[in-house]
Design a protein around this motif. Structure first.
Motif, PDB file in Angstrom:
ATOM      1  N   TYR A   6       7.483  92.280  93.107  1.00  0.00           N
ATOM      2  CA  TYR A   6       6.483  91.387  93.702  1.00  0.00           C
ATOM      3  C   TYR A   6       7.167  90.408  94.661  1.00  0.00           C
ATOM      4  CZ  TYR A   6       3.523  92.830  89.721  1.00  0.00           C
ATOM      5  OH  TYR A   6       2.817  93.539  88.800  1.00  0.00           O
ATOM      6  N   ASP A   7       6.406  89.987  95.652  1.00  0.00           N
ATOM      7  CA  ASP A   7       6.891  88.922  96.538  1.00  0.00           C
ATOM      8  C   ASP A   7       5.715  88.058  96.963  1.00  0.00           C
ATOM      9  OD1 ASP A   7       5.555  90.189  98.642  1.00  0.00           O
ATOM     10  OD2 ASP A   7       7.347  91.242  99.339  1.00  0.00           O
ATOM     11  N   ALA A   8       5.952  87.156  97.897  1.00  0.00           N
ATOM     12  CA  ALA A   8       4.919  86.185  98.277  1.00  0.00           C
ATOM     13  C   ALA A   8       3.688  86.863  98.860  1.00  0.00           C
ATOM     14  CB  ALA A   8       5.498  85.185  99.278  1.00  0.00           C
ATOM     15  N   THR A   9       3.847  88.084  99.345  1.00  0.00           N
ATOM     16  CA  THR A   9       2.707  88.754  99.979  1.00  0.00           C
ATOM     17  C   THR A   9       1.908  89.607  98.994  1.00  0.00           C
ATOM     18  OG1 THR A   9       3.935  90.761 100.532  1.00  0.00           O
ATOM     19  CG2 THR A   9       4.046  88.933 102.119  1.00  0.00           C
ATOM     20  N   THR A  10       2.379  89.738  97.743  1.00  0.00           N
ATOM     21  CA  THR A  10       1.693  90.612  96.773  1.00  0.00           C
ATOM     22  C   THR A  10       0.318  90.027  96.460  1.00  0.00           C
ATOM     23  OG1 THR A  10       3.828  91.173  95.819  1.00  0.00           O
ATOM     24  CG2 THR A  10       1.875  91.702  94.492  1.00  0.00           C
ATOM     25  N   ARG A  11      -0.688  90.880  96.476  1.00  0.00           N
ATOM     26  CA  ARG A  11      -2.056  90.436  96.186  1.00  0.00           C
ATOM     27  C   ARG A  11      -2.588  91.213  94.982  1.00  0.00           C
ATOM     28  NH1 ARG A  11      -0.702  86.880  98.396  1.00  0.00           N
ATOM     29  NH2 ARG A  11      -1.060  86.096 100.491  1.00  0.00           N
ATOM     30  N   SER A  22      -4.947  87.080  89.296  1.00  0.00           N
ATOM     31  CA  SER A  22      -5.619  86.235  90.281  1.00  0.00           C
ATOM     32  C   SER A  22      -6.339  85.086  89.583  1.00  0.00           C
ATOM     33  CB  SER A  22      -6.672  87.041  91.061  1.00  0.00           C
ATOM     34  OG  SER A  22      -6.063  88.009  91.861  1.00  0.00           O
ATOM     35  N   ASP A  75       5.740  81.501  92.514  1.00  0.00           N
ATOM     36  CA  ASP A  75       6.859  81.528  93.478  1.00  0.00           C
ATOM     37  C   ASP A  75       8.207  81.412  92.755  1.00  0.00           C
ATOM     38  OD1 ASP A  75       6.064  78.951  92.750  1.00  0.00           O
ATOM     39  OD2 ASP A  75       6.817  78.041  94.593  1.00  0.00           O
TER      40      ASP A  75
END
Ligand SMILES: NC(=O)c1ccc[n+]([C@@H]2O[C@H](COP(=O)([O-])OP(=O)(O)OC[C@H]3O[C@@H](n4cnc5c(N)ncnc54)[C@H](OP(=O)(O)O)[C@@H]3O)[C@@H](O)[C@H]2O)c1
Length: 329
Positions: free
Chosen positions: A214-219, A227, A247
């Motif tokens: 996972y990274d900051a762009t993972t949705r 979520s 983060d």
């Protein structure tokens, strides 16, 4: 079917594979599981013999999938742990009567297609329940009635775990335990081992963070708890990313990923770390695909982590994670 290392599940008297399967996601009340049966069979084909579900997962759909697995694999020694208590409305200690426990577990028996349930865990009950003899007497009654073989508790805090372990009839305790959630190592695991209580380690991948992918762009989908429960809005914050801010967790997970030995995955490294902790019986990663189920089962065959890797994982926790979660539970 491959043979997986087995360990005795506390006072249940049965032996289970050290890597089980968490079946929350199979109810499809979050996530996008195209074929729950393919995941279940992939796990069983890989030697998984322990399946953790609950009456509320998909409002019974997860139990029904697991029941179908049992029917499709007759004669195999599969152990199913379900949970009861979260159907109480309102969710108050007084709701945990013999009558209610009987109703909840009868519904689980129907969904699983079992006359006798292997293991029923109280599902993160309100804290006063831990000191309420009537609840545990009711569970003893259900055992005497032949509705269940054994009971345990799935807990939120280490203090609750210690209270559950002190109950003479409790066979197993389910607790959050992973590279980012180390507090059970201090008191809970030694107490469980001393009492002969099994430990079921849940959320072992920190809800997937410890896959290292996972990274900051993972949705995540809107109906995925990653979520809607990111800050504990719906249930205990420790159930989502182990309560670590996203983060911070991503950065720490990337440090963990850098420690992954050649030829294995970061997820398997994280699962092996759990299995290496004395007192742990079985670890129950959730899997959303057959490939994940197979990769997770493979952790059972890895050698224990070398001391340098274990120390490096502890250093990641101490540097980045401890301040966020250690005192909280
Ligand atoms: N209160 C309770 O009693 C309670 C609460 C929570 C959980 N549980 C139990 O614990 C089980 C496990 O918890 P969990 O599913 O929330 O968390 P988890 O096991 O820490 O994480 C599961 C997630 O990690 C990812 N993943 C799994 N295997 C992978 C692999 N090999 N490689 C890469 N990514 C992988 C998947 O997400 P992506 O594919 O989206 O990345 C998967 O949904 C549940 O199924 C349930 O049985 C109990």
């Amino acid at each position: 079917m491959t043979g997986m290392e087995q360990r005795r599940l506390g006072r249940t008297g049965c032996d289970v594979g050290v890597v089980g399967l968490g079946c929350w996601q199979l109810g499809a009340d979050w996530g996008d599981v195209a074929d729950a049966m393919a995941v279940l069979h992939a796990a069983a084909d890989s030697g998984v013999t322990f399946f953790d579900t609950a009456d509320v997962y998909g409002d019974g759909r997860s139990e029904q999938f697991v029941g179908r697995l049992l029917r499709e694999r007759p004669g195999e020694q599969l152990t199913v742990a379900t949970k009861a208590g979260r159907r109480a409305e309102p969710l108050v200690p007084e709701a945990f009567t013999l009558e209610a426990l009987r109703d909840w577990t009868d519904r689980s028996r129907r969904h699983l297609g079992l006359d006798v349930l292997d293991l029923v865990q109280l599902h993160c009950p309100p804290t006063p329940v831990y000191d309420d003899d009537r609840v545990f007497d009711a569970l003893d009654t259900l055992v005497q009635d032949g509705a269940l073989v054994a009971y345990g508790v799935s807990v939120e805090t280490t203090a609750e775990a210690l209270r559950a372990i002190a109950r003479p009839g409790v066979a197993s305790v389910q607790v959050v335990l992973n590279v980012f959630r180390r507090k059970p190592l201090e008191e809970v695991l030694p107490a469980a081992a001393a009492a002969g209580v099994g430990i079921v380690a849940r959320v072992p991948l920190a809800s997937g963070l410890l896959s290292g992918s996972y990274d900051a762009t993972t949705r995540f989908a809107a109906d995925d708890h990653r979520s809607y429960n990111r800050h504990g809005e719906a249930f205990d914050v420790g159930e989502t990313f182990s309560g670590v801010p996203y983060d911070v967790g991503v950065a720490a997970a990337q440090e963990v990923a850098a420690l992954t030995p050649a030829g294995t995955t970061t997820a398997a490294l994280a699962l092996r770390w759990v299995l290496d902790q004395p007192g742990v019986t079985t670890v129950i990663p959730g899997a959303r695909t057959p490939e994940q189920a197979r990769a997770n089962a493979a952790a059972a065959a890895l050698a224990p982590l070398d001391p340098q890797t274990a120390q490096a994982l502890e250093a990641v926790y101490d540097r980045s994670v401890r301040e966020h979660v250690h005192a909280r539970w």
